[in-house]
Design a protein around this motif. Sequence first.
Motif, mmCIF file in Angstrom:
data_model
loop_
_atom_site.group_PDB
_atom_site.id
_atom_site.type_symbol
_atom_site.label_atom_id
_atom_site.label_comp_id
_atom_site.label_asym_id
_atom_site.label_seq_id
_atom_site.Cartn_x
_atom_site.Cartn_y
_atom_site.Cartn_z
ATOM 1 N N VAL A 137 0.821 -1.245 -0.115
ATOM 2 C CA VAL A 137 0.231 0.176 0.180
ATOM 3 C C VAL A 137 0.785 1.157 -0.108
ATOM 4 O O VAL A 137 1.847 1.281 0.693
ATOM 5 N N GLY A 138 0.472 2.430 -0.718
ATOM 6 C CA GLY A 138 1.369 3.471 -0.936
ATOM 7 C C GLY A 138 1.045 4.411 0.266
ATOM 8 O O GLY A 138 -0.104 4.209 0.896
ATOM 9 N N GLU A 139 1.741 5.279 0.412
ATOM 10 C CA GLU A 139 1.863 6.157 1.500
ATOM 11 C C GLU A 139 1.318 5.712 2.849
ATOM 12 O O GLU A 139 0.235 6.025 3.534
ATOM 13 N N ALA A 140 2.080 4.438 3.264
ATOM 14 C CA ALA A 140 1.935 3.917 4.590
ATOM 15 C C ALA A 140 3.165 3.582 5.013
ATOM 16 O O ALA A 140 4.393 3.518 4.432
ATOM 17 N N GLY A 141 3.057 2.963 6.325
ATOM 18 C CA GLY A 141 4.562 2.423 6.754
ATOM 19 C C GLY A 141 5.038 3.459 7.626
ATOM 20 O O GLY A 141 4.874 4.710 7.582
ATOM 21 N N ASP A 142 5.985 2.627 8.395
ATOM 22 C CA ASP A 142 6.740 3.893 9.099
ATOM 23 C C ASP A 142 7.995 4.811 8.314
ATOM 24 O O ASP A 142 8.488 5.706 9.046
ATOM 25 N N PHE A 143 7.669 4.643 6.987
ATOM 26 C CA PHE A 143 8.852 5.375 6.527
ATOM 27 C C PHE A 143 8.458 6.300 5.262
ATOM 28 O O PHE A 143 8.733 6.697 4.350
ATOM 29 N N ASP A 144 6.957 6.461 5.268
ATOM 30 C CA ASP A 144 6.173 7.278 4.490
ATOM 31 C C ASP A 144 6.114 6.684 2.956
ATOM 32 O O ASP A 144 6.009 7.598 2.137
ATOM 33 N N GLY A 145 6.415 5.465 2.599
ATOM 34 C CA GLY A 145 6.569 4.900 1.537
ATOM 35 C C GLY A 145 5.594 4.067 1.118
ATOM 36 O O GLY A 145 4.359 4.398 0.795
ATOM 37 N N TRP A 146 5.850 2.766 1.250
ATOM 38 C CA TRP A 146 4.875 1.534 1.022
ATOM 39 C C TRP A 146 4.819 0.722 2.173
ATOM 40 O O TRP A 146 5.897 0.454 2.804
ATOM 41 N N TYR A 147 3.673 0.189 2.523
ATOM 42 C CA TYR A 147 3.721 -0.848 3.530
ATOM 43 C C TYR A 147 2.960 -2.021 2.892
ATOM 44 O O TYR A 147 1.899 -1.993 2.547
ATOM 45 N N CYS A 148 3.613 -3.369 3.237
ATOM 46 C CA CYS A 148 2.998 -4.480 2.964
ATOM 47 C C CYS A 148 2.370 -5.404 4.130
ATOM 48 O O CYS A 148 2.963 -5.746 5.022
ATOM 49 N N PRO A 149 1.057 -5.277 4.056
ATOM 50 C CA PRO A 149 0.320 -5.714 5.240
ATOM 51 C C PRO A 149 0.219 -7.277 5.467
ATOM 52 O O PRO A 149 -0.198 -7.835 6.558
ATOM 53 N N CYS A 150 0.751 -7.887 4.461
ATOM 54 C CA CYS A 150 0.552 -9.427 4.473
ATOM 55 C C CYS A 150 1.626 -9.956 5.644
ATOM 56 O O CYS A 150 1.093 -10.777 6.471
ATOM 57 N N HIS A 151 2.693 -9.533 5.792
ATOM 58 C CA HIS A 151 3.682 -9.903 6.787
ATOM 59 C C HIS A 151 4.419 -8.658 7.564
ATOM 60 O O HIS A 151 5.391 -8.852 8.427
ATOM 61 N N GLY A 152 3.833 -7.353 7.235
ATOM 62 C CA GLY A 152 4.457 -6.219 7.900
ATOM 63 C C GLY A 152 5.689 -5.813 7.312
ATOM 64 O O GLY A 152 6.904 -5.687 8.068
ATOM 65 N N SER A 153 6.072 -5.300 6.051
ATOM 66 C CA SER A 153 7.196 -4.984 5.544
ATOM 67 C C SER A 153 7.100 -3.447 5.306
ATOM 68 O O SER A 153 5.996 -3.045 4.721
ATOM 69 N N HIS A 154 8.059 -2.812 5.673
ATOM 70 C CA HIS A 154 8.051 -1.177 5.469
ATOM 71 C C HIS A 154 8.959 -0.871 4.363
ATOM 72 O O HIS A 154 10.144 -1.156 4.511
ATOM 73 N N TYR A 155 8.662 -0.011 3.534
ATOM 74 C CA TYR A 155 9.333 0.179 2.266
ATOM 75 C C TYR A 155 9.372 1.856 2.296
ATOM 76 O O TYR A 155 8.325 2.446 2.766
ATOM 77 N N ASP A 156 10.670 2.427 2.087
ATOM 78 C CA ASP A 156 10.804 3.868 2.088
ATOM 79 C C ASP A 156 10.298 4.626 1.051
ATOM 80 O O ASP A 156 9.789 3.986 -0.016
ATOM 81 N N THR A 157 10.616 5.854 0.823
ATOM 82 C CA THR A 157 9.993 6.549 -0.381
ATOM 83 C C THR A 157 10.740 6.388 -1.603
ATOM 84 O O THR A 157 10.755 7.001 -2.546
ATOM 85 N N SER A 158 11.754 5.558 -1.502
ATOM 86 C CA SER A 158 12.588 5.217 -2.796
ATOM 87 C C SER A 158 12.359 3.594 -2.786
ATOM 88 O O SER A 158 12.910 3.000 -3.917
ATOM 89 N N GLY A 159 11.285 3.182 -2.287
ATOM 90 C CA GLY A 159 10.854 1.791 -2.504
ATOM 91 C C GLY A 159 11.852 0.786 -1.842
ATOM 92 O O GLY A 159 11.889 -0.202 -2.272
ATOM 93 N N ARG A 160 12.867 1.423 -0.925
ATOM 94 C CA ARG A 160 13.745 0.409 -0.479
ATOM 95 C C ARG A 160 13.209 -0.154 1.018
ATOM 96 O O ARG A 160 12.570 0.424 1.702
ATOM 97 N N ILE A 161 13.558 -1.450 0.987
ATOM 98 C CA ILE A 161 13.111 -2.408 2.338
ATOM 99 C C ILE A 161 14.059 -1.691 3.628
ATOM 100 O O ILE A 161 14.982 -1.325 3.541
ATOM 101 N N ARG A 162 12.985 -1.339 4.772
ATOM 102 C CA ARG A 162 13.542 -0.557 5.762
ATOM 103 C C ARG A 162 13.395 -1.572 7.134
ATOM 104 O O ARG A 162 14.100 -1.356 7.911
ATOM 105 N N LYS A 163 12.386 -2.272 6.845
ATOM 106 C CA LYS A 163 11.839 -2.851 8.111
ATOM 107 C C LYS A 163 10.813 -4.042 7.832
ATOM 108 O O LYS A 163 10.000 -3.862 6.812
ATOM 109 N N GLY A 164 11.026 -5.089 8.587
ATOM 110 C CA GLY A 164 10.032 -6.214 8.297
ATOM 111 C C GLY A 164 10.805 -7.570 7.643
ATOM 112 O O GLY A 164 11.917 -7.352 7.239
#
Length: 186
Positions: A137-164
């Motif tokens: 999902v866009g504009e979501a997660g801890d880094f204002d980028g994308w958030y994958c709710p399936c297992h909780g991965s957070h991507y930043d505004t460059s689409g880089r994985i940051r957490k999860g």
Amino acid sequence: MSETQTADAHGETIDEGKRDFIYIATGAAAAAGAASLGWPLVAQMGKAADTLAAGSIEINLANVAEGQQLKMLWRGVPVFVRHRTAKEIAEAEKVNVDSLPDPETDDARLVAKPDGKVDPRFLVMVGVCTHFGCIPVGEAGDFDGWYCPCHGSHYDTSGRIRKGPAPKNMVIPDYTYISDTVIKVG
Ligand code: FES
């Protein structure tokens, strides 16, 4: 139409008005899901859909407003085209790359224009989580980028994985600028 906010299973606040995706596995299921969800594909496409599905797509970036994200279907996978805000670009550029799980500069995730310069406003990537293939999902997660709710991965505004649990950054597809504002993916 009013927008509501809810919290998902991971405690993330989700703006219902922006939750225009459901979370689907990759491949054929993703393609079927995209069709049924009525993605805003048509206005951005210049070729017949059957041609696009098999080959390349052309996208006029001039039609993507600041803060807007297009979701295109390309070879059966979603492609995100985001016109980033100045704040999103600044966030992406200030990161200490060495601290990232999958180190990449923001510039390395952009493709140069014919004049050799990158335009940091436009981020183009395959919109598939690198864990098990859900659609973030866009504009979501801890880094204002994308958030994958399936297992909780957070991507930043460059689409880089940051957490999860996702191991890699979201993939940058093969694309080129064919003019100052038009890109060709594939
Ligand atoms: S598929 Fe995205 S976190 Fe598992």
